[in-house]
Design an enzyme around this catalytic site. Structure first.
Site, PDB file in Angstrom:
ATOM      1  N   GLU A  67      41.553  38.258  32.011  1.00 29.04           N
ATOM      2  CA  GLU A  67      42.476  39.396  32.083  1.00 29.04           C
ATOM      3  C   GLU A  67      42.141  40.374  33.204  1.00 29.04           C
ATOM      4  O   GLU A  67      42.866  41.341  33.455  1.00 29.04           O
ATOM      5  CB  GLU A  67      42.491  40.142  30.747  1.00 29.04           C
ATOM      6  CG  GLU A  67      43.262  39.437  29.633  1.00 29.04           C
ATOM      7  CD  GLU A  67      42.531  38.248  29.077  1.00 29.04           C
ATOM      8  OE1 GLU A  67      41.283  38.309  28.952  1.00 29.04           O
ATOM      9  OE2 GLU A  67      43.190  37.226  28.788  1.00 29.04           O
ATOM     10  N   VAL A  90      30.915  35.495  32.640  1.00 29.66           N
ATOM     11  CA  VAL A  90      31.350  34.220  32.063  1.00 29.66           C
ATOM     12  C   VAL A  90      30.110  33.356  31.885  1.00 29.66           C
ATOM     13  O   VAL A  90      29.347  33.162  32.843  1.00 29.66           O
ATOM     14  CB  VAL A  90      32.382  33.518  32.946  1.00 29.66           C
ATOM     15  CG1 VAL A  90      33.039  32.368  32.183  1.00 29.66           C
ATOM     16  CG2 VAL A  90      33.447  34.497  33.425  1.00 29.66           C
ATOM     17  N   ILE A  91      29.891  32.878  30.670  1.00 35.54           N
ATOM     18  CA  ILE A  91      28.696  32.096  30.379  1.00 35.54           C
ATOM     19  C   ILE A  91      29.115  30.734  29.853  1.00 35.54           C
ATOM     20  O   ILE A  91      29.958  30.640  28.964  1.00 35.54           O
ATOM     21  CB  ILE A  91      27.789  32.814  29.357  1.00 35.54           C
ATOM     22  CG1 ILE A  91      27.301  34.149  29.936  1.00 35.54           C
ATOM     23  CG2 ILE A  91      26.589  31.916  28.978  1.00 35.54           C
ATOM     24  CD1 ILE A  91      26.468  34.990  28.970  1.00 35.54           C
ATOM     25  N   THR A  95      32.234  23.523  26.351  1.00 35.65           N
ATOM     26  CA  THR A  95      33.396  22.806  26.889  1.00 35.65           C
ATOM     27  C   THR A  95      33.664  23.198  28.342  1.00 35.65           C
ATOM     28  O   THR A  95      32.944  23.996  28.934  1.00 35.65           O
ATOM     29  CB  THR A  95      34.654  23.148  26.052  1.00 35.65           C
ATOM     30  OG1 THR A  95      35.051  24.487  26.359  1.00 35.65           O
ATOM     31  CG2 THR A  95      34.381  23.003  24.569  1.00 35.65           C
ATOM     32  N   HIS A  97      35.986  25.007  29.313  1.00 34.94           N
ATOM     33  CA  HIS A  97      36.706  26.287  29.391  1.00 34.94           C
ATOM     34  C   HIS A  97      36.070  27.203  30.448  1.00 34.94           C
ATOM     35  O   HIS A  97      36.768  27.920  31.153  1.00 34.94           O
ATOM     36  CB  HIS A  97      36.699  26.964  28.020  1.00 34.94           C
ATOM     37  CG  HIS A  97      37.706  28.042  27.891  1.00 34.94           C
ATOM     38  ND1 HIS A  97      37.385  29.336  27.566  1.00 34.94           N
ATOM     39  CD2 HIS A  97      39.042  28.024  28.052  1.00 34.94           C
ATOM     40  CE1 HIS A  97      38.470  30.069  27.538  1.00 34.94           C
ATOM     41  NE2 HIS A  97      39.505  29.292  27.818  1.00 34.94           N
ATOM     42  N   PHE A 122      34.706  41.370  43.619  1.00 36.25           N
ATOM     43  CA  PHE A 122      34.447  40.324  42.615  1.00 36.25           C
ATOM     44  C   PHE A 122      33.045  40.522  42.035  1.00 36.25           C
ATOM     45  O   PHE A 122      32.064  40.020  42.565  1.00 36.25           O
ATOM     46  CB  PHE A 122      34.570  38.947  43.283  1.00 36.25           C
ATOM     47  CG  PHE A 122      34.449  37.775  42.349  1.00 36.25           C
ATOM     48  CD1 PHE A 122      33.337  36.947  42.378  1.00 36.25           C
ATOM     49  CD2 PHE A 122      35.469  37.485  41.458  1.00 36.25           C
ATOM     50  CE1 PHE A 122      33.237  35.849  41.520  1.00 36.25           C
ATOM     51  CE2 PHE A 122      35.373  36.389  40.601  1.00 36.25           C
ATOM     52  CZ  PHE A 122      34.254  35.575  40.639  1.00 36.25           C
TER      53      PHE A 122
HETATM   54  N1  LIG Z   1      34.154  32.526  27.286  1.00 32.15           N
HETATM   55  C1  LIG Z   1      34.350  33.685  28.022  1.00 32.15           C
HETATM   56  C2  LIG Z   1      35.593  34.297  28.123  1.00 32.15           C
HETATM   57  N2  LIG Z   1      36.681  33.765  27.490  1.00 32.15           N
HETATM   58  C3  LIG Z   1      37.867  34.570  27.231  1.00 32.15           C
HETATM   59  C4  LIG Z   1      38.839  34.606  28.406  1.00 32.15           C
HETATM   60  O1  LIG Z   1      38.327  35.379  29.492  1.00 32.15           O
HETATM   61  C5  LIG Z   1      40.176  35.218  27.973  1.00 32.15           C
HETATM   62  O2  LIG Z   1      39.938  36.545  27.528  1.00 32.15           O
HETATM   63  C6  LIG Z   1      40.818  34.423  26.847  1.00 32.15           C
HETATM   64  O3  LIG Z   1      40.944  33.069  27.260  1.00 32.15           O
HETATM   65  C7  LIG Z   1      42.213  34.989  26.495  1.00 32.15           C
HETATM   66  O4  LIG Z   1      43.038  34.957  27.639  1.00 32.15           O
HETATM   67  N3  LIG Z   1      35.747  35.412  28.870  1.00 32.15           N
HETATM   68  C8  LIG Z   1      34.670  35.962  29.518  1.00 32.15           C
HETATM   69  O5  LIG Z   1      34.812  36.991  30.206  1.00 32.15           O
HETATM   70  N4  LIG Z   1      33.434  35.369  29.433  1.00 32.15           N
HETATM   71  C9  LIG Z   1      33.235  34.239  28.707  1.00 32.15           C
HETATM   72  O6  LIG Z   1      32.095  33.717  28.654  1.00 32.15           O
HETATM   73  C1  LIG Z   2      33.395  30.545  29.285  1.00 40.91           C
HETATM   74  C2  LIG Z   2      33.951  30.189  27.957  1.00 40.91           C
HETATM   75  O1  LIG Z   2      35.153  30.253  27.722  1.00 40.91           O
HETATM   76  C3  LIG Z   2      32.999  29.607  26.971  1.00 40.91           C
HETATM   77  O2  LIG Z   2      31.943  30.530  26.771  1.00 40.91           O
HETATM   78  C4  LIG Z   2      33.664  29.290  25.644  1.00 40.91           C
HETATM   79  O3  LIG Z   2      32.732  28.539  24.926  1.00 40.91           O
HETATM   80  P1  LIG Z   2      33.082  27.013  24.532  1.00 40.91           P
HETATM   81  O4  LIG Z   2      33.219  26.254  25.846  1.00 40.91           O
HETATM   82  O5  LIG Z   2      31.875  26.533  23.725  1.00 40.91           O
HETATM   83  O6  LIG Z   2      34.348  27.031  23.736  1.00 40.91           O
END
Ligand SMILES: Nc1c(NC[C@H](O)[C@H](O)[C@H](O)CO)[nH]c(=O)[nH]c1=O
Ligand SMILES: CC(=O)[C@@H](O)COP(=O)(O)O
Length: 160
Positions: A67, A90-91, A95, A97, A122
């Site tokens: 977002e 972001v960690i 998966t 994701h 950034f």
């Molecule tokens: N896993 C992490 C996320 N996931 C959430 C997404 O950023 C987003 O808010 C969701 O998919 C709804 O659109 N976000 C992070 O900032 N860090 C993570 O590790």
């Molecule tokens: C960066 C992510 O979205 C992640 O932390 C979400 O965790 P998972 O890949 O185990 O669903």
């Protein structure tokens, strides 16, 4: 040069233009808030250290790094800011994701820089684990928030 070879918090204040005349926006992701609050503290302190005024620093929160693009776009089109710093952490999870969130966020913020009129910095950590994130948000490798604040000041004063 890898982050491990430099201190993200290191800057020579004598080489940084005074930031007192500029307005800074900071959009902060709430995901991994332990990390993003550390990044925010580093950025906020560095801006003030380089002359920015507290009243000229505007903070908004968004749910996650994905977002950040919309939050920064809304801020830069509705507020009179000279630069925006996008803060996220972001960690890697179990998966893919992680890859999609990192890629989309990086591309979105780059698009704001290409299509917008003000710099969007950034300040999004993309780490394999929590320890790496901690080390880069006020730990042994310094604070990427500090680095982002200095980048914001340099970009706002580019060409001046
Ligand atoms: N896993 C992490 C996320 N996931 C959430 C997404 O950023 C987003 O808010 C969701 O998919 C709804 O659109 N976000 C992070 O900032 N860090 C993570 O590790
Ligand atoms: C960066 C992510 O979205 C992640 O932390 C979400 O965790 P998972 O890949 O185990 O669903």
């Amino acid at each position: 040069m890898a982050t491990a070879a430099k201190n993200l918090s290191a800057y020579d204040k004598s080489t940084i233009p005074n930031a007192k005349n500029f307005l800074f926006g900071i959009v902060v992701s709430e995901w991994n808030s332990e990390i993003t609050e550390g990044l925010y503290s580093g950025a906020h302190e560095a801006l003030l250290d380089c002359g920015a005024l507290e009243k000229n620093i505007l903070r908004w929160n968004v749910p996650g790094s994905f977002e950040l693009t919309f939050g920064c776009k809304k801020m830069m089109t509705s507020q009179k800011v000279d630069a925006v710093i996008a803060i996220g952490s972001v960690i890697q999870g179990e998966t893919k994701h992680f890859d999609f969130v990192c890629g989309a966020t990086a591309q979105g913020i780059m698009d704001l820089n290409v299509n917008g009129e003000i710099p969007v910095i950034f300040c999004v950590l993309t780490d394999n684990n929590l320890q790496q994130a901690q080390e880069r948000s006020g730990g042994k490798h310094g604070n990427k928030g500090t680095e982002a604040a200095i980048a914001a000041i340099k970009m706002v004063t580019l060409g001046i």
